[in-house]
Design a protein around this motif. Structure first.
Motif, PDB file in Angstrom:
ATOM      1  N   ARG A   1       0.832  -1.204   0.000  1.00 26.36           N
ATOM      2  CA  ARG A   1       0.000   0.000   0.000  1.00 26.36           C
ATOM      3  C   ARG A   1       0.872   1.261   0.000  1.00 26.36           C
ATOM      4  NH1 ARG A   1      -5.920  -1.195   1.868  1.00 26.36           N
ATOM      5  NH2 ARG A   1      -6.175   0.966   1.200  1.00 26.36           N
ATOM      6  N   VAL A   2       1.961   1.231   0.744  1.00 22.39           N
ATOM      7  CA  VAL A   2       2.860   2.390   0.782  1.00 22.39           C
ATOM      8  C   VAL A   2       3.396   2.677  -0.615  1.00 22.39           C
ATOM      9  CG1 VAL A   2       5.062   3.264   1.632  1.00 22.39           C
ATOM     10  CG2 VAL A   2       3.505   2.107   3.203  1.00 22.39           C
ATOM     11  N   VAL A   3       3.882   1.645  -1.289  1.00 22.65           N
ATOM     12  CA  VAL A   3       4.431   1.839  -2.632  1.00 22.65           C
ATOM     13  C   VAL A   3       3.328   2.242  -3.608  1.00 22.65           C
ATOM     14  CG1 VAL A   3       5.627   0.715  -4.544  1.00 22.65           C
ATOM     15  CG2 VAL A   3       6.341   0.265  -2.191  1.00 22.65           C
ATOM     16  N   ALA A   4       2.164   1.609  -3.495  1.00 26.04           N
ATOM     17  CA  ALA A   4       1.048   1.953  -4.382  1.00 26.04           C
ATOM     18  C   ALA A   4       0.615   3.400  -4.203  1.00 26.04           C
ATOM     19  CB  ALA A   4      -0.132   1.023  -4.126  1.00 26.04           C
ATOM     20  N   SER A   5       0.729   3.907  -2.989  1.00 22.63           N
ATOM     21  CA  SER A   5       0.301   5.281  -2.713  1.00 22.63           C
ATOM     22  C   SER A   5       1.146   6.311  -3.454  1.00 22.63           C
ATOM     23  CB  SER A   5       0.334   5.564  -1.206  1.00 22.63           C
ATOM     24  OG  SER A   5       1.649   5.798  -0.729  1.00 22.63           O
ATOM     25  N   THR A   6       2.331   5.892  -3.905  1.00 27.58           N
ATOM     26  CA  THR A   6       3.180   6.797  -4.695  1.00 27.58           C
ATOM     27  C   THR A   6       2.844   6.733  -6.184  1.00 27.58           C
ATOM     28  OG1 THR A   6       4.942   5.204  -5.222  1.00 27.58           O
ATOM     29  CG2 THR A   6       5.057   6.291  -3.063  1.00 27.58           C
ATOM     30  N   HIS A   7       1.944   5.803  -6.550  1.00 26.04           N
ATOM     31  CA  HIS A   7       1.569   5.550  -7.952  1.00 26.04           C
ATOM     32  C   HIS A   7       2.751   5.021  -8.771  1.00 26.04           C
ATOM     33  CE1 HIS A   7      -2.403   8.055  -8.014  1.00 26.04           C
ATOM     34  NE2 HIS A   7      -2.228   7.388  -6.883  1.00 26.04           N
ATOM     35  N   ALA A   8       3.620   4.246  -8.098  1.00 25.71           N
ATOM     36  CA  ALA A   8       4.770   3.661  -8.786  1.00 25.71           C
ATOM     37  C   ALA A   8       4.341   2.559  -9.752  1.00 25.71           C
ATOM     38  CB  ALA A   8       5.759   3.101  -7.769  1.00 25.71           C
ATOM     39  N   GLY A   9       3.242   1.893  -9.456  1.00 23.56           N
ATOM     40  CA  GLY A   9       2.775   0.806 -10.301  1.00 23.56           C
ATOM     41  C   GLY A   9       2.666  -0.497  -9.523  1.00 23.56           C
TER      42      GLY A   9
END
Length: 363
Positions: free
Chosen positions: A180-188
């Motif tokens: 969720r943390v990584v997704a929140s940056t819209h990294a993919g």
């Protein structure tokens, strides 16, 4: 100094709820005991409903996942010496990085296919078996066993399917929070899954099922069980497969996997002597824990029966984390999409407790 987020609410979700006091796991509004009766692909269709711009039926997901298995299979290079020398979970993580980042359902399905296919192919390669191309006409659990070179008869594929569904999602655990943390940056989604898999491989999160078998091997007989367990606890060491950060009673996933394990009793791959010893160790351990730690509820957790089930299906203990990821990846992706759709960039605060320049004081 102890730092944790045990009491912090970091997300709102409709995906799963862990009721530690009552020993219940609710997935998509249904109790685990009902969800485990479903095919992995059907749970996927429920899990992804309303999280992408299109909702696929159970049968449509099944077709998409089968096609994705065949597509990602082409990314595996069996003669890659570098991959063959790595632990399987690290090799799987490396191979996943070949998948283009995206936020659509096609990318999600491809990532689910990838962990299962890559894990199975690497197992097959390690055991010098003929590498099989994915089969479009069977379900995901069956194809994982087939590609790995293991028994993929109905009783075995059903047991693995139960496992994949049982561990598909479990609240905001370390790897899911990472996704969720990584997704929140819209990294993919690919980046989210790689990060989550990296969190999972840590021994405090996904590495405990293997040591359950180590414990059983060390005890070796029913006569040794009580003294071994008591000595281990006196040393201040953990009993592998017992206790959970959230559950104050028995982990409901343990019961689901025990039932799946019992269904394999007539299978030729099951070591009945090992299972009988394991059942005896469980009963003895629960009694010892109750006596020696009366104020701390410690019960059988998912790791105990994960180890026994996957071992009975023919997987080596070194494979367990990657097989776990083959099921949990669906939960990671659902949480990632939920975060993208409804959440913001995750940016918690920290409390500085270090020195200040020029003898200033905090105000």
């Amino acid at each position: 100094m102890t730092i944790d987020l045990d009491d912090a609410i970091a997300a709102e979700t409709k995906l799963s709820h862990v009721d530690g006091d009552n020993g219940e796991l609710i997935i998509l509004g249904e109790n685990l005991k009902d969800i485990v009766k479903l095919e992995f692909e059907e749970v996927l269709s429920k899990l992804f409903k309303n999280l992408f711009h299109i909702n696929y039926t159970h049968d449509e997901i099944k077709v998409l996942l089968a096609k994705a298995r065949k597509e990602v299979f082409s990314l595996y290079e069996p003669n890659d010496v570098f991959l063959s020398e790595m632990p399987i979970v690290d090799a799987v993580r490396t191979l996943i990085s070949k998948i283009k980042d995206g936020n659509d359902i096609e990318t999600a399905i491809k990532l689910i296919a990838a962990i299962g296919v890559f894990t199975a192919a690497l197992i097959s390669k390690r055991n010098h078996r003929k590498l099989l191309v994915p089969d479009l006409n069977i379900n995901h659990a069956t194809d994982i066993l087939r590609i790995a070179g293991l028994d993929y008869s109905e009783i075995h594929s059903t047991a693995l399917n139960t496992y994949l569904v049982t561990i598909i999602d479990h609240g905001l655990n370390a790897s899911t929070f990472t996704s969720r943390v990584v997704a929140s940056t819209h990294a993919g989604l690919t980046s989210s899954v790689i990060a989550a898999l990296s969190a999972l491989k840590g021994p405090l999160h996904g590495g405990a099922p293997g040591p359950v078998l180590d414990m059983i091997d060390q005890i070796s007989s029913q006569e040794n069980a009580l003294p071994w367990l008591e000595t281990t606890l006196k040393k201040g060491e953990r009993l592998m497969g017992f206790g959970h950060r959230i559950y104050k009673v028995r982990d409901p996933r343990a019961d689901a996997l025990k039932e799946a394990l019992l269904s394999l009793n007539d299978s030729f791959v099951v070591d009945k002597n090992k299972l009988n010893l394991a059942y005896f160790i469980e009963i003895t351990a629960l009694d010892v824990l109750k006596r020696t730690k009366p104020n701390r509820p410690l019960h059988t957790n998912v790791e105990f029966y994960t180890a026994l089930l996957l071992d009975s299906l023919g997987f080596n203990r070194a494979d367990f984390t990657a097989i776990f990821a083959a099921g949990r990846v669906a939960g990671w992706l659902a949480h990632a999409r939920e975060q993208i759709m409804y959440g913001r960039l995750i940016r918690p605060q920290s409390k500085y407790i270090g020195n200040l320049p020029n003898n200033n004081t905090m105000t």
